[in-house]
Structure formats: C-alpha cells, structure tokens
Scaffold this motif. Structure first.
Motif, short mmCIF file in Angstrom:
data_model
loop_
_atom_site.label_atom_id
_atom_site.label_comp_id
_atom_site.label_asym_id
_atom_site.label_seq_id
_atom_site.Cartn_x
_atom_site.Cartn_y
_atom_site.Cartn_z
N HIS A 172 4.62 -25.27 -15.18
CA HIS A 172 3.54 -25.34 -14.21
C HIS A 172 4.13 -24.65 -12.90
CE1 HIS A 172 0.24 -26.53 -11.92
NE2 HIS A 172 1.19 -27.66 -11.39
N CYS A 173 3.53 -24.23 -11.87
CA CYS A 173 4.06 -23.71 -10.93
C CYS A 173 3.07 -23.34 -9.78
CB CYS A 173 4.83 -22.44 -11.17
SG CYS A 173 5.80 -21.73 -9.77
N ASN A 174 3.45 -23.49 -8.57
CA ASN A 174 2.60 -23.05 -7.45
C ASN A 174 3.55 -22.12 -6.62
OD1 ASN A 174 1.52 -23.03 -4.58
ND2 ASN A 174 -0.05 -24.27 -5.45
N THR A 175 2.92 -20.90 -6.26
CA THR A 175 3.70 -19.84 -5.71
C THR A 175 3.68 -19.79 -4.31
OG1 THR A 175 2.09 -18.24 -5.96
CG2 THR A 175 3.64 -18.46 -7.66
N GLN A 176 3.00 -20.66 -3.60
CA GLN A 176 3.28 -20.82 -2.23
C GLN A 176 4.50 -21.54 -1.75
OE1 GLN A 176 2.54 -19.55 0.36
NE2 GLN A 176 1.26 -20.58 1.89
N TYR A 177 5.33 -21.01 -0.93
CA TYR A 177 6.49 -21.24 -0.42
C TYR A 177 6.49 -21.87 1.22
CZ TYR A 177 8.44 -18.80 -4.53
OH TYR A 177 8.77 -18.11 -5.51
N LEU A 192 -1.19 -27.76 -19.85
CA LEU A 192 -0.72 -26.88 -20.31
C LEU A 192 -0.20 -27.37 -21.68
CD1 LEU A 192 1.26 -24.99 -17.12
CD2 LEU A 192 -1.02 -24.47 -18.42
N LYS A 193 0.51 -28.52 -21.74
CA LYS A 193 1.06 -29.02 -23.20
C LYS A 193 -0.13 -29.20 -23.95
CE LYS A 193 4.38 -32.17 -24.65
NZ LYS A 193 5.15 -31.28 -25.16
N LEU A 198 3.16 -26.24 -26.63
CA LEU A 198 4.44 -25.60 -26.04
C LEU A 198 5.20 -26.42 -25.07
CD1 LEU A 198 3.47 -22.00 -24.98
CD2 LEU A 198 4.27 -22.74 -27.53
N LYS A 199 6.71 -26.36 -25.39
CA LYS A 199 7.58 -27.11 -24.43
C LYS A 199 6.97 -26.82 -23.13
CE LYS A 199 11.97 -27.30 -25.29
NZ LYS A 199 13.31 -27.06 -25.21
N VAL A 200 6.81 -27.81 -22.06
CA VAL A 200 6.66 -27.32 -20.73
C VAL A 200 7.41 -28.14 -19.67
CG1 VAL A 200 4.21 -27.48 -21.37
CG2 VAL A 200 4.98 -29.62 -20.59
#
Length: 338
Positions: A172-177, A192-193, A198-200
């Motif tokens: 899992h990810c958010n692409t704002q920095y 997601l899991k 899958l492994k998360v």
C-alpha cells in the motif's frame, strides 16, 4: 513474523557516488534488511516537456524541467555494479534498485539483482511489467495512485508473463511527498490482503515514523521508507525522508512491535506471572475468630497477596466452621475448616 525493512536511499545521493556509499553505510547501521536505490536513464523515462510534481516544484523550483532535474540526481548505469558490490561484500547489506525503464531493468539483471521493486508509477506499464516478470525473480509492487482493478490487472500481467503468485508482494502506498496523515488510508493495506491473498506491506511517504510502525502493528510484512544523510540537501526527496537517527529509531520501533504482537493466545506471560501473587487477592478474615465459629460473608475481606483461596471460591468458604483461633487479616487456607 520478521518484517522486511527496506531503507530507501532512492536518489538521495544527488548523483554523487561517495554519498551513495554513505547511504549504504547508514542503512546497515540502522539495522534495515535491504538498502534500495533508483536506477534510470532519464531520457527514456520522461520527455523534455514532462511536468514536475507540485512537491518537486516546491523543493527544486520551476526553472528546470523534470528531465533536467532527473539528469542531475541520477547515477549512471555503470555505477550500480560497484554499489551492489560495496553494499553486499564490504558492508554486508543486500542491495536492490528500482528500475524506471527497460534499459535499466536489463542493467540490474546483468549485475545479478535477485529482487525487483516496481514503483507505483509503473503499475499501468504493461511492457515494463512483462519484462520484469520474464526474469522470474520475486517482485514487490507498490500501488500508489492505483485502484483495485489496476492492481489486479498488473498482477495478472506479472503472472501471465512468468511469475508465480507467491513471488509477488504488494505495498500500500500514497505517492504524495510528504503524504498528509489524512490521506494515508492505512486500512487499505488490509483490503489489498483480503482482495489478492498476497503478502502485503506499506511504502511510507509521511513525515516521521509513526505510520510505518502502525502498519506493522496492523500486519504489514514489508516496510519501505526513504532516508537521507541530511534533510537540508537540495533535491526532491530529502525533506520527506528520515534522518539517519530517525531511520534507526524506526527500525528499532518496528522490531519492538514485532515482539509485542505475540502469538494471539491470551495467557499470562512469563514476565507477568510472578505478579499474580502481588496484584490478585485472597480471602482473608475481617475480624478475629474463635474455634468453632461459622464463617459469614461479613467475616471476610478480599486482600493481597493472591496466593491463598481465590475470591472466586468465596461461596465455598461461607458457612464453614473454623477449627482454631484465627486473627484479623488472616489469609485462609482450605485446611482451616473442619
């Protein structure tokens, strides 16, 4: 469960080989499991007119294009064999790098990389996904900006191109920095899991270490986090990265949480078992009593220590006749009753 911690050096070397090696040293000292860089031929990744992200413009200005910025901060492909050798043979930490184009994929394959990290921006890049899957090496897929449908499509491409399901992990990810806390949506990791089996894990771009530590508490098996030698260096990612000390603190906090998660069995732990006597109570006498008296509810008081008759058994004590004179505060035993 031991969490795989990836210390993300990325391009925080600013194109300087000596800084890149210092980042490897810091990753090792922190206790991270892997140090990760980014590999790209900028001209193959973006056009001259490709815009910067807002956070990149805020940090590096608008005068130069994304391509010009990327050319300044990326190392040449020839540098990565030496970085891998330095990390694994001299420092003793596994090395990986995220490729951003097909030439970079080949370059990393040629130096023997055994694990591929696919960045969020390539989730919808079918030729890229197929090329990486063709090496049949384990893959970690970041899912920032992606919908469940897009993630499913990427996983299907990877599997159709040669990967087994158990070779794929998703982050899992958010692409704002940096990512605002209200946009992290950490519960989506569990979605997601559930959705893909899958492994998360979680790739973090928030400030600080709280969110990746929380992700581990929620079941993340992989954590990825950017770090830098100095947050004040020029470049797009330094401000949202951890300092060396913060990286070390994050790793230690994750290791602490790993231990704290335990086995899911609700039993007294070895460390707390001795405290049963100290904290629990036993049945004691509220007054002096004489031989032959029968015990009433009013004669009893529940006091520490807890190594006598449990208060849960008080109904078995009331009505019993004592066979000796006993003082107030006396801790009753089963042998005190006739």
């Amino acid at each position: 469960m031991r969490v795989l911690i990836i210390a993300e050096a990325g391009v925080n070397h600013n194109g300087d080989m000596q800084m890149a090696k210092q980042l490897i040293d810091v990753a090792k000292q922190s206790g991270a499991d892997i140090v990760k860089f980014q590999t790209a031929v900028p001209e193959l990744v973006m056009t001259l007119n490709a815009p910067k992200a807002k956070y990149q413009m805020d940090l590096t200005g608008e005068q130069e294009s994304q391509l010009e910025m990327a050319k300044k901060i990326h190392l040449p492909l020839s540098a990565f064999a030496e970085l891998k050798r330095y990390a694994e043979q001299e420092v003793g930490i596994p090395f990986i790098s995220t490729p951003f184009d097909e030439v970079s994929i080949d370059a990393l394959h040629q130096i023997g990389m055994e694990l591929y990290k696919i960045p969020s921006g390539e989730v919808t890049n079918l030729p890229y996904l197929r090329k990486i899957a063709g090496f049949r090496k384990p893959v970690i897929l970041s899912t920032g900006m992606a919908s469940l449908g897009e993630i499913e499509a990427a996983i299907n491409v990877l599997m159709a191109a040669g990967l087994d399901k158990d070779q794929i992990s998703i982050l899992h990810c958010n692409t704002q920095y940096p990512t605002p806390f209200e946009d992290v949506n950490l519960r989506a990791m569990l979605t997601l899991k559930s959705a893909f089996g899958l492994k998360v894990g979680y790739s973090d771009h928030t400030l600080g270490i709280e969110v990746p530590v929380a992700a581990v508490a929620m079941g993340a098996e992989i954590i990825e986090k950017h770090f830098t030698l100095d947050k004040n260096l020029s470049g797009p990612d330094h401000k949202a990265s951890l300092s060396p000390e913060e990286l070390m603190n994050m790793v230690q906090s994750i290791r602490n949480i790993e231990q704290a998660l335990g086995s899911a069995q609700k039993v007294a732990s070895p460390s707390e078992t001795p405290n049963k006597v100290v904290a629990r109570r036993s049945i004691h006498l509220r007054r002096d009593m004489k031989t032959g008296e029968k015990i009433t509810w009013e004669d009893l008081i529940m006091k520490r220590p807890g190594d006598g008759i449990s208060p849960m058994q008080i109904e078995l004590v009331v009505g019993k006749q004592i066979h000796a004179d006993l003082p107030m505060d006396y801790k009753l035993t089963w042998s005190d009753f006739s």
